[in-house]
Write a protein that holds these residues in place. Structure first.
Motif, PDB file in Angstrom:
ATOM      1  N   ALA A 248       5.412 -10.787  -2.816  1.00  0.00           N
ATOM      2  CA  ALA A 248       4.523 -10.014  -3.023  1.00  0.00           C
ATOM      3  C   ALA A 248       4.720  -9.264  -1.665  1.00  0.00           C
ATOM      4  CB  ALA A 248       2.776 -10.720  -2.789  1.00  0.00           C
ATOM      5  N   CYS A 249       4.674 -10.097  -0.051  1.00  0.00           N
ATOM      6  CA  CYS A 249       4.791  -9.306   1.640  1.00  0.00           C
ATOM      7  C   CYS A 249       6.294  -8.318   1.667  1.00  0.00           C
ATOM      8  CB  CYS A 249       4.766  -9.799   2.123  1.00  0.00           C
ATOM      9  SG  CYS A 249       2.894 -10.858   2.711  1.00  0.00           S
ATOM     10  N   GLY A 250       6.986  -9.084   0.994  1.00  0.00           N
ATOM     11  CA  GLY A 250       8.478  -7.667   0.610  1.00  0.00           C
ATOM     12  C   GLY A 250       8.422  -7.035  -0.260  1.00  0.00           C
ATOM     13  N   ALA A 251       7.485  -6.736  -1.261  1.00  0.00           N
ATOM     14  CA  ALA A 251       7.634  -5.580  -2.358  1.00  0.00           C
ATOM     15  C   ALA A 251       6.701  -5.019  -1.513  1.00  0.00           C
ATOM     16  CB  ALA A 251       7.150  -6.256  -3.927  1.00  0.00           C
ATOM     17  N   MET A 252       5.616  -5.234  -1.113  1.00  0.00           N
ATOM     18  CA  MET A 252       4.162  -3.829  -0.460  1.00  0.00           C
ATOM     19  C   MET A 252       4.861  -3.574   0.280  1.00  0.00           C
ATOM     20  SD  MET A 252       0.009  -6.086  -0.531  1.00  0.00           S
ATOM     21  CE  MET A 252       1.412  -7.919  -0.221  1.00  0.00           C
ATOM     22  N   LYS A 253       6.126  -4.321   1.339  1.00  0.00           N
ATOM     23  CA  LYS A 253       7.003  -3.509   2.326  1.00  0.00           C
ATOM     24  C   LYS A 253       7.553  -1.679   2.018  1.00  0.00           C
ATOM     25  CE  LYS A 253       8.721  -3.107   6.328  1.00  0.00           C
ATOM     26  NZ  LYS A 253       9.716  -1.975   6.018  1.00  0.00           N
ATOM     27  N   VAL A 254       8.219  -2.303   0.880  1.00  0.00           N
ATOM     28  CA  VAL A 254       8.934  -0.892   0.010  1.00  0.00           C
ATOM     29  C   VAL A 254       8.139  -0.052  -0.434  1.00  0.00           C
ATOM     30  CG1 VAL A 254      10.416  -0.914  -1.295  1.00  0.00           C
ATOM     31  CG2 VAL A 254      10.809  -2.668  -0.137  1.00  0.00           C
ATOM     32  N   ALA A 255       7.359  -0.331  -1.304  1.00  0.00           N
ATOM     33  CA  ALA A 255       5.751   0.116  -1.652  1.00  0.00           C
ATOM     34  C   ALA A 255       5.884   1.524  -0.287  1.00  0.00           C
ATOM     35  CB  ALA A 255       4.739  -0.685  -2.014  1.00  0.00           C
TER      36      ALA A 255
END
Length: 378
Positions: A248-255
């Motif tokens: 989720a952290c990786g996805a939030m970073k890109v978002a």
């Protein structure tokens, strides 16, 4: 405390980052999840060749001597590309059960297949009426000579359409919701009596309803001690929670990055919307949510080897904080993008879907808030 990654972990991060950029562009991923297979076995094989699937296993078990921090590094990069390949069900969950409680024969039979990519596992634990209570089981494994006969229904088994094997929780004694009497089994998905109904999930993955109709199991299918598996299940699911938080952290970073870039390009009243102070404040809030999530994920990962109580507290705290942040970041990103954000062509919509579904895996925010409060009071 030293929060720096080792040279090997940085190399893995760099290699995975490059692989995800090259192989998981938005258009490519859209085509993959819309295909009949729904994933790419060739990518899974490539991950095996790179040693990614063997990283969390000890050298004695045929792996490369890594651990939870290595899995966290992997999942952060997978989150950035919304990778659908079943790392958590296979490596973290199935691998966790085998590492912690598998016999020598079970490890020899299954871990090598996980490491070389030839065996794919799904974790069948959820039931239609069970909510997030791992002890609330209607699936039963009745003793039959030296073996067992398995009957029941498991719901929303992520990645089951691709799996060669299943890890299944079942009640071997006691009443529904009893903490005792729960056991864990490893099952060949092609076994007689295993019936699946496959479907796509909201975030682009695949899942199954799995039905067991008088499935005959040998004694060798049992992982760990009969009837005493609840603490083992909680340990493995806490490890899965830490890995999913990293994703989720990786996805939030890109978002966040996508939203910031969009705000520089999209114009209203002749100026980029990123010039509007109210949107600047909202994007700062999104970044803060991301940074707090990273910190809580580190804490949960580092506490996986602590006492049972500390591990549970850290895992629940991370699931709450990251779950709240995922909701906030996804919602704000979509609102800043406006109607464009909900179209399939824009990448941000896919990140929103994954961040939204994150909350439902292994207990939502409300469940883990209650768990944390109960543990703190105890």
């Amino acid at each position: 405390m030293d929060f720096n990654f080792t040279e090997e972990q940085e190399m893995v991060r760099d290699g995975l980052s490059r692989l995800v950029r090259e192989e998981y562009g938005t258009e490519t991923r859209r085509e993959v999840i819309a295909s009949e297979a729904g994933w790419r076995p060739e990518i899974w094989a490539q991950l095996a060749e790179l040693g990614i699937l063997g990283m969390p296993f000890s050298e004695e078990d045929g792996g490369f001597g890594g651990g939870a921090i290595d899995a966290m590094v992997v999942m952060q990069e997978f989150g950035k590309g919304l990778v659908v390949e079943p790392f958590v069900p296979t490596v973290v969950c199935a691998g966790g059960f085998l590492k912690h409680a598998g016999t020598t024969a079970q490890k020899e039979e299954h871990i090598g297949g996980i490491v070389d990519g030839s065996r794919v596992f799904a974790f069948a634990y959820a039931e239609p009426r069970g909510r997030y209570d791992y002890a609330d089981l209607e699936t039963s494994a009745r003793k039959d000579g030296a073996g067992y006969v398995l009957n029941g229904h498991k719901a929303v088994v992520i990645c089951a359409p691709w799996a060669s094997h299943l890890i299944v929780t079942a009640r071997t004694s006691g009443e529904r919701r009893d903490a005792q009497g729960i056991s864990v089994f490893v099952i060949d998905k092609s076994a007689a009596g295993v019936v699946t109904r496959d479907y796509p999930t909201f975030d682009g993955r695949q899942a199954s309803e799995v039905y067991f109709e008088n499935v005959t199991l040998g004694a060798e299918a049992l992982i760990g001690e009969e009837g005493a598996a609840l603490p083992l299940i909680e340990q493995v699911t806490d490890e899965a929670i830490a890995a999913l938080c990293a994703e989720a952290c990786g996805a939030m970073k890109v978002a966040n990055d996508i939203t910031l870039e969009y705000s520089k390009q999209r114009k209203q009243f002749g100026v980029p919307i990123g010039k509007f102070q109210v949107l600047q404040h909202r994007m700062v809030d999104m970044y803060t949510e991301y940074e707090q999530s990273v910190s809580m994920t580190y804490l949960a990962t580092l506490r996986l080897d602590a006492s049972e109580r500390e591990r549970k507290l850290a895992a629940s705290a991370a699931k709450v904080r990251v779950g709240q942040a995922a909701h906030k970041v996804g919602e704000e990103a979509i609102q800043i993008h406006g109607g464009n954000g909900m179209t399939d062509e824009y990448a941000i919509g896919h990140y929103f879907k994954r961040l939204t579904l994150f909350d439902s895996e292994f207990g939502n925010v409300d469940h883990h808030m209650k768990r944390h409060i109960a543990l703190s009071a105890g």
